[in-house]
Scaffold this motif. Sequence first.
Motif: not given
Length: 473
Positions: A320-326, A274-284, A352-363
């Motif tokens: 979140s790590c891809f679009y909102h990491y900072t 329930y909490t996750l879906l509530e967060r997803q609605i706000i983020i979306e 998860t964070a490593l995969a997201a930041r490596a995909k963005l090449r944020a070394w």
Amino acid sequence: MSRARADEEEYWHSSKFRAFTFDDEDDELSQLKESKRAVNSLRDIVDDDDDDDLERVSWSGEPVGSISWSIKETASSSTSSLEGRDSCLQKGSSSYAAFPKQVSSYSLSSLFKGRNKLPSFQSLSDALSDTGVKNYTPELRRPRAEYKVCSLERFRSLQDKLVLLDEAVAGHDGNVITAVLIFLKRTLRREILFRELEVRQVALCHLIHFLKETGEQKLLLDLLRFLDRTEEVALSQYREHLNIQDVEKRREFLKGCIGLPFSAEDTSHIQDHYTLLERQIIIEANDRHLETAGQSEIFRKYPRKASILNMPLVTTLFYSCFYHYTETEGMFSSPTNLKKTFKIPDKQYVLTALAARAKLRAWDDVDALFTTKNWLGYTKKKAPIGFHRVVEILQRNNAPVQVLQEYVRLVEDVETRLNLATKYKCHDVVIETYRDLKDRIQLTAYKCKVERGSAEEDKINSILNNMQIRWKN
């Protein structure tokens, strides 16, 4: 007239009455033979070895999927089911042993073992309850006019029906058991059916799985309540959220599920859902606005491919790590906020964070992810997942050799480090490792693998000519 006929049907289908026959009422052997003939008729219909290579399809023309019933319970419980049979079978047990058992090639055990050539049936209820009087087996390869007919209507009394069910269970054929259960479900009152199945666990398990597969939710809940399986009732109600498409309605439904009689651990999972879906609605809602307005550079450079709504927790963390990491921890979309709220383990978070930041090449972000500082202010690189996995993830995201070499050097096991360095052409790491091992032979052999005149060859020559190194060979 119709009412009188309905009363007559209820009279004969009840547990108190039995149709009159000229046979001896105490002749249980004749009843047993009749039940076995009916069961064998059903089995003969579903047994067909001539066309095993043909694919079975549903009415819509789609391939039929296997039935999700557990045959293990059938095999393990069949003996106890036979011992708990009514007294009529106990009297005729000696005669019963003379009848050979027939096993259908379409039994559920074959379906569960994944044999490719054995067909399976998606919904026996469609075939067996197609008419009010006759039961048809699902021979889906044949035209409807060629269906074989097996009528169970001659089993009118409760005792006859129960003997029929016991014979079906004794045959270990899932399709036959299901066919008989559909017949009993249609011709017996619920309280009688539930009461008799309670002492026949094999048939009970078949019916429960059948109701789950066919989506007869109301009957399933009534059965589970009768059996006093409160947690299963709660779980069945919880599964209803899958049928709710509107995200706001689904959120409210999940909120109501928190109070259902789950175990403490399951209640915690429902709360997290329930909490996750509530967060997803706000983020979306917020991200859709930023993407539409074009106010965020990352959304302009990497447009979203799908909505975050109803995604799993790990997918949400990657997003979140891809679009909102900072973002700071106080923001709902912050990765650190998600990690803290849902108690995500360090290994899962780092992966998860490593995969997201490596995909963005944020070394730089990758480097900061593994850099720790002690109380004296000294920095050190540490990876809870092991640096060998870090190297593999970086390589899949096409990290440059300079970045790869930095993390290959951090692999503690020498053999693993050499294998990774050789595989990903990290020449400097290989050269330095052979130097530290004082292995002149391997270093000389590796010299043939680098380009002539390259910096790597010059480095090898310099090491080989160093008189201060005491080589082992």
